[in-house]
Write an enzyme that holds these catalytic residues in place. Structure first.
Site, short mmCIF file in Angstrom:
data_model
loop_
_atom_site.label_atom_id
_atom_site.label_comp_id
_atom_site.label_asym_id
_atom_site.label_seq_id
_atom_site.Cartn_x
_atom_site.Cartn_y
_atom_site.Cartn_z
NE ARG A 182 36.08 64.89 18.99
CZ ARG A 182 36.61 65.79 18.16
NH1 ARG A 182 37.31 65.41 17.12
NH2 ARG A 182 36.47 67.09 18.39
CD GLU A 189 33.88 77.15 22.14
OE1 GLU A 189 32.71 76.76 21.95
OE2 GLU A 189 34.86 76.40 22.12
CE LYS A 229 34.04 75.20 25.21
NZ LYS A 229 33.19 74.01 25.26
CB SER A 252 40.58 70.59 26.07
OG SER A 252 39.75 69.86 25.21
N GLY A 253 40.69 72.30 23.25
CA GLY A 253 41.25 72.71 21.97
C GLY A 253 42.36 71.86 21.38
N GLY A 254 42.44 70.60 21.78
CA GLY A 254 43.49 69.74 21.23
C GLY A 254 44.62 69.46 22.22
NE ARG A 263 39.10 68.36 20.52
CZ ARG A 263 39.71 69.24 19.77
NH1 ARG A 263 40.61 68.84 18.87
NH2 ARG A 263 39.49 70.53 19.88
P1 13P Z 1 37.34 70.72 23.13
O1 13P Z 1 37.53 70.78 24.62
O2 13P Z 1 37.52 69.35 22.54
O3 13P Z 1 38.12 71.80 22.41
O4 13P Z 1 35.80 71.01 22.85
C1 13P Z 1 35.20 72.03 23.51
C2 13P Z 1 34.17 72.61 22.65
O5 13P Z 1 33.02 72.58 22.97
C3 13P Z 1 34.60 73.27 21.41
O6 13P Z 1 33.53 74.01 20.90
#
Ligand code: 13P
Length: 337
Positions: A33, A177, A219, A261-263, A292
């Site tokens: 990042r 998650e 999650k 959010s995953g991208g 992100r």
């Molecule tokens: P993102 O929302 O960037 O996908 O990150 C969440 C997260 O904690 C992934 O493990």
């Protein structure tokens, strides 16, 4: 803050549209990042950046929990205040990532299994003493040629269940998650299939391990096409397919679902969350646990310079508020300007 049981912790985190700030990037991910803004990933820079986020005005009322990385839960601000205390001052709960990253699943080039179960109990006891009230464990599932394999789904679900049981024994709420990755050109149907198989296996394993579902947070990814997929899929379809999948797989006594959010871009992930909450009709709180999608604008504004801290904090505060509105189904495009 005193909580009588795990359920009350989970409910507090998502109360009134609040969600989670995922600030638990491992040092290698943080470097990735920081590379995008040409800032060196030193311990001090990582501290300064997290301090900026946790001191932002928009933490209060919008963020109910913050997921930290091992390094961060031990850090102090430049004036000596523990970062954990900053989070509590903003009425959010400190949480901690407890998995130790990914390893290949059965010599696969693609599929992965999550590490860290062996010494988890001892680490949880330490984190609880340091003030953590919830934890995160991330498994990843890849879509591809004949993937995900059922074996990989089940191995990850088993580990997630053992993790959740251990965390609850240590009086913290586990975030489970299982992230079905967006990478690839797959269709939304393929994502639906992989996500539903993953969630079904997860909840079956949680039940077999006697995990208290009322003291657990899920999650998940949203049900979307892959990031390289050609056809554009509308917001309404993503919202409907994600809800259909959750209704099919997730028990009604789970208190909260907080999406990754995953991208997805900042506004798209807000729009999707808002669309689901506008549809309604589900038993869980539906909120966010974005990394992100809460931080991208703040990171770009900051650029590692102290004179940019205010602008970066405003960018983060705005996203936090927009996502709270989305978690209440009260977001609209005109709030973005
Ligand atoms: P993102 O929302 O960037 O996908 O990150 C969440 C997260 O904690 C992934 O493990």
């Amino acid at each position: 803050m005193n909580f009588s049981n795990l359920n009350s912790i989970a409910c507090y985190i998502v109360e009134n549209g609040k969600g989670i700030l995922a600030a638990d990037e491992s040092n290698p991910t943080c470097k990735k990042r920081f590379d995008t803004i040409s800032v060196e990933s030193t311990e001090k820079n990582r501290r300064d950046y997290r301090q900026l986020l946790f001191q932002a005005e928009g933490m209060l009322d919008n963020i109910g929990g913050v997921i930290l990385f091992d390094e961060t839960i031990r850090q102090n601000t430049n004036d000596g205040t523990p970062l954990v205390d900053l989070i509590k001052q903003k009425e959010a709960l400190p949480g901690i990532k407890v998995d130790k990253g990914l390893a290949p699943f059965e010599n696969s080039d693609i599929e992965k299994v999550t590490q860290g179960i062996e010494d988890l109990d001892a680490r949880c006891a330490e984190y609880f003493k340091m003030g953590a009230l919830f934890t995160k464990w991330r498994a990843v599932i890849s879509i591809g040629n004949n993937l995900p394999s059922q074996g990989c789904i089940e191995e990850n679900a088993k580990l997630l269940a053992r993790y959740a049981k251990t965390v609850q024994k240590n009086n913290m709420v586990p975030i489970v998650e299982p992230e079905v990755l967006m990478d690839g050109s797959h269709s939304i149907e393929e994502c639906y299939d992989a996500t539903s198989r993953t969630l079904k296996s997860l909840f079956q394993n949680l039940e077999e391990e006697n995990v208290d579902i009322t003291g657990t947070i899920l999650k998940p990814n949203m049900v979307t096409p892959g990031s390289e997929h050609q056809e554009k899929i509308g917001v309404e379809t993503v919202a409907k397919e994600t809800l259909r999948c959750l209704h099919e797989c997730v028990p009604g006594n789970l208190p909260a679902i907080t999406f990754l959010s995953g991208g997805q871009s900042e506004t798209v992930s807000t729009e999707h969350l808002d669309a689901m909450n506008k549809i309604g009709g589900f038993p869980w709180k539906l909120s966010f646990s974005y990394g992100r999608a809460l931080q991208a604008g703040a990171l770009k504004a900051w650029l590692g310079k102290s004179e940019n801290v205010d602008t970066a904090q405003s960018a983060f505060s705005h996203r936090a508020l927009m996502n709270k509105k989305a978690a209440l189904g009260q977001w609209s495009k005109d709030l973005e300007v």
